[in-house]
Motif scaffolding. Structure first.
Motif: not given
Length: 643
Positions: A143-172
């Motif tokens: 997106l940044r190459r289009y040089r928007p003047r404004q960025v609006v982030l849409g937050v869906c509430l499943n973002d919170i568990p998804e970040l938690r579950n994916n970023l705190v993962r056991p070793p492979a």
């Protein structure tokens, strides 16, 4: 002593086997809760934290998919002078899953702004499955190459568990054991460590895993904001509710309050959309979190009502703002480009019938006027009477307009066959979009006599026209010459061209059999998209051949999950008679990627009694933690008479 060691080892193995068996029985009787399907596992879905291989397509049609892979119209790198660019970043809710592209709330925002005459260009940068991490990466890469003047982030509430579950993962290694052993699953107790569903962040807001999930989400928001503001743009946040929040007995909106408090501390503009959607109730949704057309429109209205889109107000109205005759006069004679552009927008809104003045405006000296005219005519109901004007537009020195003209000619289908000579001439122009659009249009109007020109198009200087020519030849044919030229294109330096050539050969079916050796060789192409296309082509009707089986079996070990999935799918085609693939498909039932496991089970089910050696593996897969895998394995067992 050696005998004692062997005995001890044997006892240990037997004990471990017994323990595993007990654990599996217990798990079968009381299956552990599963993480909700809307909380994606990035490794399973994408083999990483960001999807790759987004499509590169033409600038027209304007509202389905663009060159960045978004469900949006094409946007030029440089915005129109005086136009404010605002990008809505989000996931499938922003994208508009479950409704038409034009009904997604960013597109409705664009429509409402157009209706108000405000010079704002809206980007819908939503993609299915994304969380805040992917949205940050998308801003950096796309997106940044289009040089928007404004960025609006849409937050869906499943973002919170998804970040938690994916970023705190056991070793492979532990994750691999977890997928295969009920004992390990019992010991790890993943359900207690993971956030299983969005309801948990309301029911247990003080739980350490929920607190950690919000902390990681806030870190991502801060990182994205820093990028946006470093580019001189403004940043804001929208918070979308889940459907259960507008139903009777809904919990207190603690998640929205937590996000709102964070935004207040950070000085971030933030709009909680729950109050706006609550009066609609469950009518605002098509499922657990995606908006209905009515809900999406209410979101768009709330976004504008609360001033979440900044930018310039509407310019002074063109003379006769609602009078088509006055608007045409302005479009043809006003010396101000801004006034002519505003007149073009208003004229397109005034009637669905095409206006001669809009066709004339495609030749206007000012870019903004030409593009507004093209956008207006894109919504008009055109027929064969528009052919001469569209053919003239193919010669406009503006790639965006030329591509529009080709797209509209193609949309007319066989009625535009008389325009084939003009489209063939457009194939020979320089640049990417004009020739690419012309090739696509020739295919859609069924111009079979254009095959020689398309063969020449395979030698164009730019990759886009070469890929479009290959795709068109796959639709129109062209005999032995086309097959030979497409086989040669499998050695093109650009992966997009090679992919298009492979798919074209697959569509040509039996007539492409002379290219079979080249298609099999492409299974070793360095680019995953080409290898996927090759696996699909090699099981196309009329192209199935035993010579492809060894290469497809080898592809089950490919580094790309998409390639492994395509190979598993191809090997299940009855015409290939690939019974020697049964052992490798049975092994693929333990692949770390869910889609590979599902497809391996389906293909084994297609083999009938020949797949009986895979019964133990299928029975294990019937207990897979992922429901789609379990169902595919159970169906395969049923087809083998072993359910």
């Amino acid at each position: 002593m050696g005998i004692n060691v062997l005995l001890a080892a044997g006892v240990t193995v037997c004990a471990a086997g017994a323990l595993e068996g007990i654990a599996r029985v217990a798990e079968r009787r009381r299956p552990p809760p599963q993480v909700a399907g809307y909380i994606w596992d990035w490794e399973v879905e994408w083999d990483g934290e960001f999807p790759s291989g987004l499509p590169q397509v033409l600038p027209w049609p304007p509202a389905e998919a663009n060159g960045d892979g978004f469900r949006d119209r094409w946007h030029p790198a440089q915005g129109l002078e005086g136009t404010w660019r605002v990008a809505f970043l989000g996931d499938s809710v922003t994208m508009g899953a479950g409704i038409e592209a034009a009904q997604a709330f960013p597109q409705v925002v664009q429509s409402l702004l157009d209706g108000a005459g405000r010079p704002v260009e809206v980007f819908n940068a939503g993609m299915i499955g994304w969380s805040t991490r992917q949205e940050r990466i998308a801003y950096e890469r796309l997106l940044r190459r289009y040089r928007p003047r404004q960025v609006v982030l849409g937050v869906c509430l499943n973002d919170i568990p998804e970040l938690r579950n994916n970023l705190v993962r056991p070793p492979a290694w532990l994750a691999a054991l977890h997928a295969r052993s009920a004992v390990v699953r019992l010991a790890v107790n993943a359900p207690a460590r993971e956030i299983q569903r969005v309801e948990e962040i309301f029911a247990r807001p003080d739980a350490p895993k929920v607190v950690d999930g919000f902390a990681r989400f806030f870190d991502e928001v801060r990182a994205l904001r820093a990028l946006v503001e470093a580019d001189g743009a403004r940043f804001a946040v929208l918070v979308f509710p889940f459907r259960f929040q507008v139903a009777a007995g809904a919990p207190a909106p603690t998640a929205q309050r937590t996000i709102g408090a964070f935004c207040a501390r950070e000085g971030l503009p933030c709009l909680d959309l729950l109050p706006s959607l609550a009066p609609l109730g469950e009518r605002a949704f098509v499922d657990y979190d995606h908006f209905s057309p009515e809900g999406a429109r209410r979101v768009a209205e709330a976004v504008l009502e609360h001033g979440m889109v900044e930018g310039p107000p509407a310019p002074a109205a063109a003379g006769g703002a609602g009078d088509p005759a006055a608007l045409q006069a302005t479009l043809r004679g006003d010396p101000s480009p801004d006034a002519r552009a505003a007149a073009a927008r208003a004229l397109a809104r005034a009637s669905s019938a095409p206006s001669a003045a809009l066709f004339e405006a495609l030749h206007d000296p000012h870019q903004a006027v030409r593009w507004e005219a093209a956008r207006g005519l894109a919504k008009s109901e055109l027929d064969a009477t528009a052919l001469p004007a569209l053919e003239r537009a193919l010669r406009v020195p503006d790639a965006y307009v030329r591509s529009f003209a080709a797209w509209r000619l193609g949309a007319l289908g066989p009625a535009a066959r008389g325009s084939a000579p003009a489209l063939v001439a457009a194939l020979r122009e320089e640049g990417a979009y004009g020739p690419s659009g012309a090739a696509d249009a020739l295919a859609r109007i069924g111009a079979t006599d254009a095959a020689p020109a398309l063969l020449d198009g395979l030698r164009a200087a730019e990759a886009g026209p070469r890929a479009a020519a290959a795709t068109a030849l796959g639709t129109l044919g062209g005999g032995e010459a086309a097959v030979s030229a497409l086989a040669a294109a499998l050695r093109d330096p650009e992966a997009t061209v090679r992919t298009a050539a492979v798919r074209a050969l697959g569509r040509l079916g039996p007539s492409a059999r002379p290219a079979l050796p080249a298609l099999v060789a492409v299974l070793g192409d360095p680019h995953a998209d080409v290898r996927v296309a090759a696996a699909d082509a090699l099981c196309a009707p009329g192209l199935e051949d035993r010579s492809a089986v060894p290469g497809l079996i080898a592809a089950l070990g490919d580094a790309s999950a998409d390639v492994r999935t395509a190979a598993a799918r191809a090997l299940g085609r009855p015409a290939l008679r690939a019974t020697d693939a049964v052992p490798r498909l049975a092994a693929a039932l333990e692949d770390r990627n869910k889609a590979v496991r599902v497809q391996a089970a389906r293909s084994l089910g297609a083999f009938g009694p020949y797949a009986r050696p895979a019964l133990p593996a299928l029975r294990r897969a019937a207990q897979d933690p992922r429901g789609a895998v379990r169902r595919a394995a159970q169906e395969a067992l049923r087809r083998l008479g072993a359910s």
